[in-house]
Scaffold this motif. Structure first.
Motif, mmCIF file in Angstrom:
data_model
loop_
_atom_site.group_PDB
_atom_site.id
_atom_site.type_symbol
_atom_site.label_atom_id
_atom_site.label_comp_id
_atom_site.label_asym_id
_atom_site.label_seq_id
_atom_site.Cartn_x
_atom_site.Cartn_y
_atom_site.Cartn_z
ATOM 1 N N ASP A 164 0.836 -1.200 0.000
ATOM 2 C CA ASP A 164 0.000 0.000 0.000
ATOM 3 C C ASP A 164 0.877 1.258 0.000
ATOM 4 O O ASP A 164 2.108 1.176 -0.022
ATOM 5 C CB ASP A 164 -0.996 -0.007 1.163
ATOM 6 N N ASN A 165 0.234 2.399 0.013
ATOM 7 C CA ASN A 165 0.955 3.667 -0.101
ATOM 8 C C ASN A 165 1.867 3.965 1.087
ATOM 9 O O ASN A 165 2.748 4.813 0.994
ATOM 10 C CB ASN A 165 -0.033 4.823 -0.288
ATOM 11 N N SER A 166 1.664 3.251 2.197
ATOM 12 C CA SER A 166 2.524 3.456 3.364
ATOM 13 C C SER A 166 3.730 2.532 3.359
ATOM 14 O O SER A 166 4.572 2.597 4.251
ATOM 15 C CB SER A 166 1.720 3.237 4.653
ATOM 16 N N GLY A 167 3.809 1.645 2.349
ATOM 17 C CA GLY A 167 4.925 0.709 2.262
ATOM 18 C C GLY A 167 4.688 -0.596 2.980
ATOM 19 O O GLY A 167 5.567 -1.453 3.053
ATOM 20 N N LYS A 168 3.487 -0.780 3.533
ATOM 21 C CA LYS A 168 3.144 -2.020 4.208
ATOM 22 C C LYS A 168 2.493 -2.997 3.231
ATOM 23 O O LYS A 168 2.081 -2.608 2.136
ATOM 24 C CB LYS A 168 2.196 -1.742 5.379
ATOM 25 N N VAL A 169 2.411 -4.257 3.639
ATOM 26 C CA VAL A 169 1.798 -5.289 2.811
ATOM 27 C C VAL A 169 0.427 -5.637 3.369
ATOM 28 O O VAL A 169 0.273 -5.913 4.560
ATOM 29 C CB VAL A 169 2.670 -6.568 2.772
ATOM 30 N N ARG A 170 -0.551 -5.617 2.482
ATOM 31 C CA ARG A 170 -1.914 -5.985 2.878
ATOM 32 C C ARG A 170 -2.324 -7.241 2.137
ATOM 33 O O ARG A 170 -2.017 -7.415 0.963
ATOM 34 C CB ARG A 170 -2.862 -4.824 2.584
ATOM 35 N N ILE A 171 -3.023 -8.132 2.858
ATOM 36 C CA ILE A 171 -3.385 -9.448 2.329
ATOM 37 C C ILE A 171 -4.866 -9.713 2.551
ATOM 38 O O ILE A 171 -5.423 -9.387 3.592
ATOM 39 C CB ILE A 171 -2.558 -10.555 3.009
ATOM 40 N N LYS A 172 -5.482 -10.316 1.539
ATOM 41 C CA LYS A 172 -6.871 -10.760 1.655
ATOM 42 C C LYS A 172 -6.964 -12.124 0.989
ATOM 43 O O LYS A 172 -6.623 -12.275 -0.191
ATOM 44 C CB LYS A 172 -7.809 -9.758 0.969
ATOM 45 N N THR A 173 -7.379 -13.152 1.741
ATOM 46 C CA THR A 173 -7.454 -14.499 1.185
ATOM 47 C C THR A 173 -8.784 -15.159 1.522
ATOM 48 O O THR A 173 -9.496 -14.748 2.432
ATOM 49 C CB THR A 173 -6.323 -15.392 1.739
ATOM 50 N N ASP A 174 -9.095 -16.219 0.771
ATOM 51 C CA ASP A 174 -10.234 -17.077 1.055
ATOM 52 C C ASP A 174 -9.713 -18.508 1.060
ATOM 53 O O ASP A 174 -9.023 -18.920 0.126
ATOM 54 C CB ASP A 174 -11.321 -16.922 0.001
ATOM 55 N N HIS A 175 -10.002 -19.276 2.082
ATOM 56 C CA HIS A 175 -9.426 -20.599 2.228
ATOM 57 C C HIS A 175 -10.382 -21.710 1.805
ATOM 58 O O HIS A 175 -10.265 -22.847 2.251
ATOM 59 C CB HIS A 175 -8.983 -20.822 3.678
ATOM 60 N N THR A 176 -11.317 -21.384 0.932
ATOM 61 C CA THR A 176 -12.278 -22.382 0.466
ATOM 62 C C THR A 176 -11.568 -23.552 -0.194
ATOM 63 O O THR A 176 -11.947 -24.710 -0.010
ATOM 64 C CB THR A 176 -13.258 -21.749 -0.534
ATOM 65 N N TYR A 177 -10.513 -23.253 -0.979
ATOM 66 C CA TYR A 177 -9.833 -24.294 -1.741
ATOM 67 C C TYR A 177 -8.499 -24.712 -1.130
ATOM 68 O O TYR A 177 -8.096 -25.860 -1.244
ATOM 69 C CB TYR A 177 -9.598 -23.810 -3.176
ATOM 70 N N ARG A 178 -7.791 -23.758 -0.510
ATOM 71 C CA ARG A 178 -6.452 -24.064 -0.017
ATOM 72 C C ARG A 178 -6.345 -23.689 1.454
ATOM 73 O O ARG A 178 -5.848 -22.639 1.818
ATOM 74 C CB ARG A 178 -5.402 -23.330 -0.848
ATOM 75 N N LYS A 179 -6.835 -24.573 2.289
ATOM 76 C CA LYS A 179 -6.889 -24.285 3.716
ATOM 77 C C LYS A 179 -5.513 -24.342 4.379
ATOM 78 O O LYS A 179 -5.343 -23.943 5.526
ATOM 79 C CB LYS A 179 -7.838 -25.266 4.404
#
Length: 386
Positions: free
Chosen positions: A96-111
């Protein structure tokens, strides 16, 4: 005696004139070279303004020993690399613009994949997805990993204590391949304990590398002059299917993509795309259809490429995206995308970063909302400053 002295004087005058003339010729040559560099840089900037990034890279790559050209090249290569965006197969990681890493996942297939949605990584530059592990490189050259207790990462982190000039990273399974700012490559693997043994000697001779990508069985590197190096595991064991001969003929390449030893894809300075062969030799010696084949002959006006094991995306100058390869999970359904500035291909989903700092997703994204993954328009979108 008078005539002899007169002759000496005339000789000295002539010598002075000749030396002055040489100096003027040298100054004129230097002035001409400087004017040529300035003209090329000006033309390249015009291409940048028109989003003709591959063409600009092609022009600037011809200029030697010019700080402005080198700075523009560095910015352009980073912009088209898309390494500020990562496809996790079941989710998205982005700086993101602050230099941090943002993550969004869904574990329906790969738990088995579990990521914190906000990592404690700061001042980040690049991301690399490594089959169940996300690795990162910050602006100072420090390596991060979501599995920082793995022996592979611990080994690499220890080795890197003596490195301060890491420019790029490409990772896969237990492999870490690092590019230095001097254009040299270091490869590390937990399994082998040192630089990958079958590549170690070969890659140590490579110079002027501007991008490196790795699969478990191969390292591919792009040179400053637009040619490509290949170190292939198959070559060391006499197996069929190596691609060395094909890429030896490649020229004017400005970016490369390669995963799992499948086809190597190259983006050319004219905005077209080349790919290694669609057929390979089978166990019986006969040609068979390559299951990883990509069809790119009609592609043009491309400014960035991204490859997964089974799919390839191409970002066009107008912000639309083209795709080829396997579409089992509808990850190639990107025809409606627009205003895209970076892409990340995957076997389950395809990801596009838009100019407003949001992302779009195509494919089986489970519970992820493809229209609003992060909810805010603050993902990093690089620009070229000149």
């Amino acid at each position: 005696m008078f005539m002899k002295n007169k002759a000496k004087v005339l000789f000295l005058i002539l010598a002075v004139c000749l030396l002055s003339g040489c100096g003027m010729v040298k100054e004129k040559k230097e002035a001409t070279e400087a004017e040529h560099k300035e003209a090329v840089i000006k033309e390249a900037i015009s291409c940048i303004e028109e989003k003709k990034y591959p063409q600009a890279i092609g022009m600037l790559s011809q200029i030697k020993d010019d700080k402005k050209a080198e700075d523009l090249l560095r910015q352009l290569r980073y912009l088209i690399s898309g390494t500020y965006l990562a496809n996790l197969d079941d989710g998205v990681a982005a700086i993101d613009n602050s230099g941090k890493v943002r993550i969004k996942t869904d574990h329906t297939y790969r738990k088995d994949n579990t990521y914190k949605e906000s990592l404690g990584w700061d001042n980040m530059k690049s991301l690399s997805f490594a089959q169940g592990r996300l690795d990162g490189l910050d602006q100072t050259g420090r390596i991060y990993s979501t599995k920082d207790t793995d022996p592979a990462y611990i080994y690499v982190a220890e080795k890197l204590k003596s490195y301060t000039e890491i420019e790029g990273i490409s990772t896969d399974f237990d492999n870490y391949v690092l590019l230095s700012k001097t254009g040299k490559i270091e490869a590390f693997s937990e399994k082998y304990g040192e630089a990958l043994e079958y590549f170690k000697e070969e890659i140590s001779t490579w110079t002027d590398v501007v991008k490196v990508v790795t699969g478990q069985l191969r390292i591919a590197a792009l040179k400053q002059d637009g040619t490509v190096y290949i170190a292939d595991y198959n070559k060391y064991y006499g197996a069929d299917g190596t691609v060395d001969d094909e890429v030896n003929d490649w020229t004017d390449i400005v970016d490369i993509a390669d995963v799992f030893g499948g086809p190597i894809v190259g983006l050319k300075s004219d905005g077209t795309v080349v790919c290694t062969k669609e057929e390979i030799k089978g166990p019986d010696g006969n040609l068979v259809k390559n299951p990883h084949a990509f069809h790119v002959s009609g592609w043009n006006d491309i400014i960035a490429i991204s490859q997964s094991g089974y799919s390839l995306l191409g970002l066009k100058r107008d912000g639309s995206v083209v795709a080829t390869g396997g579409n089992a999970h509808k990850q190639l359904d990107v025809s409606g995308w627009h205003d895209i500035v970076a892409i990340a291909a995957g076997d389950w989903i395809s990801i596009g970063l838009k100019s407003d700092g949001t992302v779009v997703i195509a494919g089986d994204c489970g519970k992820l909302n493809p229209e609003d993954v992060f909810g805010r328009k603050d993902l990093y979108v690089p620009t070229v400053k000149y």
